[in-house]
Design a protein around this motif. Structure first.
Motif, PDB file in Angstrom:
ATOM      1  N   ILE A 187       0.613  -1.773   0.153  1.00 32.31           N
ATOM      2  CA  ILE A 187      -0.231  -0.289   0.122  1.00 32.31           C
ATOM      3  C   ILE A 187       1.059   1.180  -0.026  1.00 32.31           C
ATOM      4  O   ILE A 187       2.005   1.412   1.388  1.00 32.31           O
ATOM      5  CB  ILE A 187      -0.880  -0.138   0.963  1.00 32.31           C
ATOM      6  CG1 ILE A 187      -1.628  -1.548   1.701  1.00 32.31           C
ATOM      7  CG2 ILE A 187      -1.812   1.307   1.538  1.00 32.31           C
ATOM      8  CD1 ILE A 187      -2.341  -1.147   2.338  1.00 32.31           C
ATOM      9  N   TYR A 188       1.106   2.421  -1.181  1.00 32.23           N
ATOM     10  CA  TYR A 188       2.049   3.623  -1.032  1.00 32.23           C
ATOM     11  C   TYR A 188       1.609   4.379  -1.099  1.00 32.23           C
ATOM     12  O   TYR A 188       0.337   4.466  -1.748  1.00 32.23           O
ATOM     13  CB  TYR A 188       3.002   3.196  -2.811  1.00 32.23           C
ATOM     14  CG  TYR A 188       3.229   1.383  -2.980  1.00 32.23           C
ATOM     15  CD1 TYR A 188       4.693   1.683  -2.297  1.00 32.23           C
ATOM     16  CD2 TYR A 188       3.082   0.455  -3.163  1.00 32.23           C
ATOM     17  CE1 TYR A 188       6.038   0.092  -2.230  1.00 32.23           C
ATOM     18  CE2 TYR A 188       3.966  -0.802  -3.446  1.00 32.23           C
ATOM     19  CZ  TYR A 188       5.281  -0.820  -2.952  1.00 32.23           C
ATOM     20  OH  TYR A 188       5.765  -1.613  -2.960  1.00 32.23           O
ATOM     21  N   ILE A 189       1.494   5.390  -0.326  1.00 26.50           N
ATOM     22  CA  ILE A 189       1.076   6.261   0.356  1.00 26.50           C
ATOM     23  C   ILE A 189       1.716   7.366   0.195  1.00 26.50           C
ATOM     24  O   ILE A 189       2.960   7.675   0.642  1.00 26.50           O
ATOM     25  CB  ILE A 189       0.682   6.003   2.200  1.00 26.50           C
ATOM     26  CG1 ILE A 189      -0.387   5.174   1.916  1.00 26.50           C
ATOM     27  CG2 ILE A 189      -0.057   7.503   2.166  1.00 26.50           C
ATOM     28  CD1 ILE A 189      -0.282   4.746   3.687  1.00 26.50           C
ATOM     29  N   PRO A 190       1.267   8.608  -0.458  1.00 26.78           N
ATOM     30  CA  PRO A 190       2.200  10.108  -0.905  1.00 26.78           C
ATOM     31  C   PRO A 190       2.436  10.435   0.717  1.00 26.78           C
ATOM     32  O   PRO A 190       1.311  10.774   0.155  1.00 26.78           O
ATOM     33  CB  PRO A 190       1.519   9.810  -1.990  1.00 26.78           C
ATOM     34  CG  PRO A 190       0.002   8.853  -2.618  1.00 26.78           C
ATOM     35  CD  PRO A 190       0.001   8.430  -1.578  1.00 26.78           C
ATOM     36  N   LEU A 191       3.072  11.377   0.130  1.00 25.36           N
ATOM     37  CA  LEU A 191       4.323  11.558   1.836  1.00 25.36           C
ATOM     38  C   LEU A 191       3.690  13.070   1.241  1.00 25.36           C
ATOM     39  O   LEU A 191       3.550  14.145   2.002  1.00 25.36           O
ATOM     40  CB  LEU A 191       5.211  11.636   2.144  1.00 25.36           C
ATOM     41  CG  LEU A 191       5.479  10.039   3.081  1.00 25.36           C
ATOM     42  CD1 LEU A 191       6.361   9.749   3.336  1.00 25.36           C
ATOM     43  CD2 LEU A 191       4.219   9.518   3.615  1.00 25.36           C
ATOM     44  N   GLY A 192       3.995  13.815   0.036  1.00 26.44           N
ATOM     45  CA  GLY A 192       4.334  14.997  -0.305  1.00 26.44           C
ATOM     46  C   GLY A 192       5.235  15.955   0.533  1.00 26.44           C
ATOM     47  O   GLY A 192       6.094  16.510   0.004  1.00 26.44           O
ATOM     48  N   PHE A 193       6.590  15.040   0.847  1.00 25.23           N
ATOM     49  CA  PHE A 193       7.874  15.145   1.013  1.00 25.23           C
ATOM     50  C   PHE A 193       9.026  13.977   0.881  1.00 25.23           C
ATOM     51  O   PHE A 193       8.581  12.297   0.790  1.00 25.23           O
ATOM     52  CB  PHE A 193       7.814  16.004   2.533  1.00 25.23           C
ATOM     53  CG  PHE A 193       7.170  15.106   3.611  1.00 25.23           C
ATOM     54  CD1 PHE A 193       8.685  13.903   4.291  1.00 25.23           C
ATOM     55  CD2 PHE A 193       6.334  14.768   3.840  1.00 25.23           C
ATOM     56  CE1 PHE A 193       7.763  13.095   5.354  1.00 25.23           C
ATOM     57  CE2 PHE A 193       5.614  14.061   5.032  1.00 25.23           C
ATOM     58  CZ  PHE A 193       5.745  13.050   5.524  1.00 25.23           C
ATOM     59  N   ASP A 194      10.006  14.391   0.937  1.00 26.40           N
ATOM     60  CA  ASP A 194      11.262  13.028   1.370  1.00 26.40           C
ATOM     61  C   ASP A 194      11.267  12.898   2.958  1.00 26.40           C
ATOM     62  O   ASP A 194      12.073  13.643   3.338  1.00 26.40           O
ATOM     63  CB  ASP A 194      12.259  13.225   0.263  1.00 26.40           C
ATOM     64  CG  ASP A 194      13.240  12.432   0.208  1.00 26.40           C
ATOM     65  OD1 ASP A 194      13.223  11.495   1.457  1.00 26.40           O
ATOM     66  OD2 ASP A 194      14.111  12.542  -0.703  1.00 26.40           O
ATOM     67  N   ALA A 195      11.158  11.482   3.511  1.00 29.03           N
ATOM     68  CA  ALA A 195      10.993  11.677   4.742  1.00 29.03           C
ATOM     69  C   ALA A 195      12.419  10.525   4.970  1.00 29.03           C
ATOM     70  O   ALA A 195      12.692  10.909   6.398  1.00 29.03           O
ATOM     71  CB  ALA A 195      10.479   9.513   4.657  1.00 29.03           C
ATOM     72  N   SER A 196      13.704  10.792   4.146  1.00 27.75           N
ATOM     73  CA  SER A 196      14.760  10.910   4.297  1.00 27.75           C
ATOM     74  C   SER A 196      15.639  12.312   5.097  1.00 27.75           C
ATOM     75  O   SER A 196      16.870  12.731   5.342  1.00 27.75           O
ATOM     76  CB  SER A 196      15.585  10.318   3.287  1.00 27.75           C
ATOM     77  OG  SER A 196      15.687  10.598   2.012  1.00 27.75           O
ATOM     78  N   LYS A 197      13.835  13.331   4.325  1.00 20.39           N
ATOM     79  CA  LYS A 197      15.364  14.862   4.474  1.00 20.39           C
ATOM     80  C   LYS A 197      13.824  15.729   5.903  1.00 20.39           C
ATOM     81  O   LYS A 197      14.770  16.296   6.360  1.00 20.39           O
ATOM     82  CB  LYS A 197      14.894  15.473   3.498  1.00 20.39           C
ATOM     83  CG  LYS A 197      16.281  14.650   1.961  1.00 20.39           C
ATOM     84  CD  LYS A 197      15.939  16.011   0.943  1.00 20.39           C
ATOM     85  CE  LYS A 197      16.894  15.068   0.446  1.00 20.39           C
ATOM     86  NZ  LYS A 197      17.039  15.911  -1.182  1.00 20.39           N
ATOM     87  N   GLU A 198      13.806  14.251   6.606  1.00 18.67           N
ATOM     88  CA  GLU A 198      12.497  15.457   6.928  1.00 18.67           C
ATOM     89  C   GLU A 198      12.367  14.678   8.109  1.00 18.67           C
ATOM     90  O   GLU A 198      11.863  13.716   7.770  1.00 18.67           O
ATOM     91  CB  GLU A 198      11.186  15.826   6.736  1.00 18.67           C
ATOM     92  CG  GLU A 198      11.700  17.012   5.397  1.00 18.67           C
ATOM     93  CD  GLU A 198      10.318  17.887   5.235  1.00 18.67           C
ATOM     94  OE1 GLU A 198       9.163  17.312   5.841  1.00 18.67           O
ATOM     95  OE2 GLU A 198      10.561  18.534   3.700  1.00 18.67           O
TER      96      GLU A 198
END
Length: 291
Positions: A187-198
């Motif tokens: 289940i791929y859920i768009p975040l709207g950001f890069d999870a490795s940068k924030e």
């Protein structure tokens, strides 16, 4: 003894010597071309349940920091034979002032080519809300995760609920669950950001008839028995960072990550169903964990 007798005796000795040398040569050759035996995982390496009857643990909130508490946490330091997971190594778990950092490296351990880090909360946990404040590891091939899990390796059914971040696309959260060995699937859920940068807060709520996933307290997905049966077995709770074998490349990406890539975990909490105890979200603010 006649001359022919001397020759026959010499030939016999020479044949015996040749056979002995040939046998030694073949034995050495076998060692060179055959892989070394793979040591079995020691059973003592698997963390035992905090209680033998698998009674579920109470609610908790844990802010990671400089210290390791052996009574409530376990550093994985073993590998599962015939598994796509890497070798788990305790020296890849690093304690910082306000977080724990898990590292993944290209490192040969027995027949494993990758070493990763896994940090487990001791005991078993069941229905309730699970929260983690974290920053995923950068780089294709990495898998940064918080999840509940139990398996036949522990003498239990394979039930699992996942929050994962795949290095090939860190703008999505991968949610998944297993029930008695059956996998729901990605289940791929768009975040709207890069999870490795924030740094962000991620959570799931687990009930007998539903699982709900959250990003920064925003509901992003709900699973019900109409999708697939919901897990029922209490499980271990853990965070880890790893990269898999070629079979996983299509899923998490080619392993081109920088050697020594790290995921950061700042807080982990479990609020049992019906409780009203402290959680990571009670003290979390987006600014709190900025550099």
């Amino acid at each position: 003894m006649t001359g022919s007798g001397h020759i026959s005796a010499f030939s016999a000795r020479r044949a015996a010597l040749f056979a002995l040398l040939s046998g030694a040569f073949l034995a050495c050759l076998a060692l060179l071309v055959s892989p070394p035996p793979v040591p079995e995982m020691k059973s003592s390496a698997i963390p035992p349940p905090l209680r033998a009857d698998r009674q579920v643990e109470p609610s908790f909130v844990h802010h990671f920091g400089r210290k390791h508490d052996e009574a409530t946490w376990f550093k994985s330091d073993f590998y599962y034979p015939n598994s796509g997971h890497p070798a788990w190594q305790a020296d890849l778990i690093h304690f910082k002032k306000n977080r724990v950092e898990l590292e993944v490296r290209r490192r040969k351990v027995a027949y494993k080519n990758i070493a990763g880090a896994e940090y487990q909360r001791r005991g078993f946990y069941h229905y309730g809300r699970y929260e983690v404040v974290m920053r995923a590891a950068p780089g294709s091939g990495t898998v940064s995760a918080m999840f509940t899990h139990t398996h036949g390796q522990f003498g239990d059914p394979h039930d699992e609920i996942d929050i994962e971040f795949l290095g090939k696309d860190l703008t999505k959260m991968h949610a998944n669950y297993f029930t008695n060995g059956r996998e729901h699937g990605g289940i791929y859920i768009p975040l709207g950001f890069d999870a490795s940068k924030e740094v962000h807060l991620y959570a799931f709520e687990w009930e007998p008839g539903a699982i709900r996933w959250y990003v920064d307290d925003r509901l992003v997905h709900t699973a019900t028995p109409a999708d697939m049966a919901i897990p029922q077995a209490p499980g271990r709770l853990m965070v880890h960072l790893w990269s898999g074998t070629r079979d996983q490349f299509n899923w998490h990406g080619e392993p081109t990550f920088r050697n020594g890539a790290r995921a950061r975990f700042y807080c982990l909490s479990y609020q049992a169903a019906g409780d009203d105890t402290e959680q990571c979200s009670d003290s979390y603010t987006p600014r709190k964990y900025r550099r």
